[in-house]
Design an enzyme around this catalytic site. Sequence first.
Site, mmCIF file in Angstrom:
data_model
loop_
_atom_site.group_PDB
_atom_site.id
_atom_site.type_symbol
_atom_site.label_atom_id
_atom_site.label_comp_id
_atom_site.label_asym_id
_atom_site.label_seq_id
_atom_site.Cartn_x
_atom_site.Cartn_y
_atom_site.Cartn_z
ATOM 1 N N GLU A 100 28.775 -18.266 -4.997
ATOM 2 C CA GLU A 100 27.760 -18.188 -5.185
ATOM 3 C C GLU A 100 28.454 -19.238 -7.219
ATOM 4 O OE1 GLU A 100 25.880 -14.375 -7.685
ATOM 5 O OE2 GLU A 100 24.269 -14.292 -6.115
ATOM 6 N N ASP A 138 26.824 -16.499 -17.233
ATOM 7 C CA ASP A 138 27.599 -17.508 -16.611
ATOM 8 C C ASP A 138 27.156 -18.425 -17.428
ATOM 9 O OD1 ASP A 138 26.232 -16.008 -14.352
ATOM 10 O OD2 ASP A 138 24.628 -15.803 -14.920
HETATM 11 O O1 FUB Z 1 22.937 -14.163 -14.423
HETATM 12 C C1 FUB Z 1 22.726 -14.240 -12.670
HETATM 13 C C2 FUB Z 1 23.394 -13.734 -11.652
HETATM 14 O O2 FUB Z 1 24.303 -13.648 -11.755
HETATM 15 C C3 FUB Z 1 23.982 -15.861 -11.603
HETATM 16 O O3 FUB Z 1 23.462 -16.378 -11.207
HETATM 17 C C4 FUB Z 1 25.117 -15.387 -10.895
HETATM 18 O O4 FUB Z 1 25.688 -16.690 -11.095
HETATM 19 C C5 FUB Z 1 25.686 -14.762 -11.263
HETATM 20 O O5 FUB Z 1 26.221 -14.177 -12.534
#
Ligand code: FUB
Length: 312
Positions: A202, A26
């Site tokens: 997301e 991320d």
């Molecule tokens: O790294 C944890 C979660 O996985 C992130 O918040 C999402 O976007 C996915 O990458």
Amino acid sequence: MILLFTTACAQAQNPLNFGSAIRTADPSAHVWQDGRLYLYTSHDEECQADFHMKDWHVFSSADLIHWTDHGAVLSVQQLNWADNYAWAPDAAYKNGKYYLVFPAGTGVKNRENPEKSTKWMGIGVAVSDSPAGPFKDAIGAPLWRTPYANDPALFIDDDGQAYLYFHGINFDYHVIKMRDDMLGTQGDFIKMDMGGFEPKMEGPWVFKRNGLYYFTMPENNRVLTYYTSTSPLGPWTYRGPFMQQEHASNNHHSIAQYKNQWLLFYHRWLDTPESGCNKRQRHSAAEYLHFYQDGTIKPVQRTTEGVTQKQH
Ligand code: FUB
């Protein structure tokens, strides 16, 4: 000259070389006043289970090859409202301070019986005088408790107004304005007009280029796609993918301009035979991002070379 060329190209690589075996995901990229590019990342513990994550890290570079590891700059241990899920962060500079917005949570996800899940996530704000932290929880609480939310992304427009985009259960494609002091929100959630196309998402990321706003995100959590608009609030026009999925796994990205080049930071799930669990784990990576004349984004391929300052 030839030696310099060879050295620069040989050292640039994907995944990014942070000088250790740390697993990061991320990556959120920002260029601050000191001329360095900073990456704010989440941190996968070795062979971790189910995205149970505990702290956030910062790395910086002046050449995209050599990175300084500023360590863990905030941990869920420092929060009084969450003890897990240190997921994708973002950062902003305003009022002479650096702000880290971060998702964190409590409880447990029950994948077999979702109705028995106790997992909850919200978004916090931490502050520091330095882009490299350490950061301190500035509110002592999440910005809100409902809706469930994570993956915050801040965009500050030319007039200084900060907008907070996020993933929220039943609140995807919503945005909320931040107060000028960045320690709270103002007004209500604004549901954006996405032109009728709202896939599962997301990790939104918004940026502006030549007066055009780009809302980018991992569609279905995997394929990087985008919309454009003449306003940070939309209405948005869907433009399609610019990076395909890999291994049927999630992706999470950011986009920044550094030394006249546009860059895409994202993570890859790579085999880690050296680890005890012998499974794919996440690593931060980077590629150049190019645009067509009309402002649309050219498709990006994953490379092992990654980025340099184009000394060639
Ligand atoms: O790294 C944890 C979660 O996985 C992130 O918040 C999402 O976007 C996915 O990458």
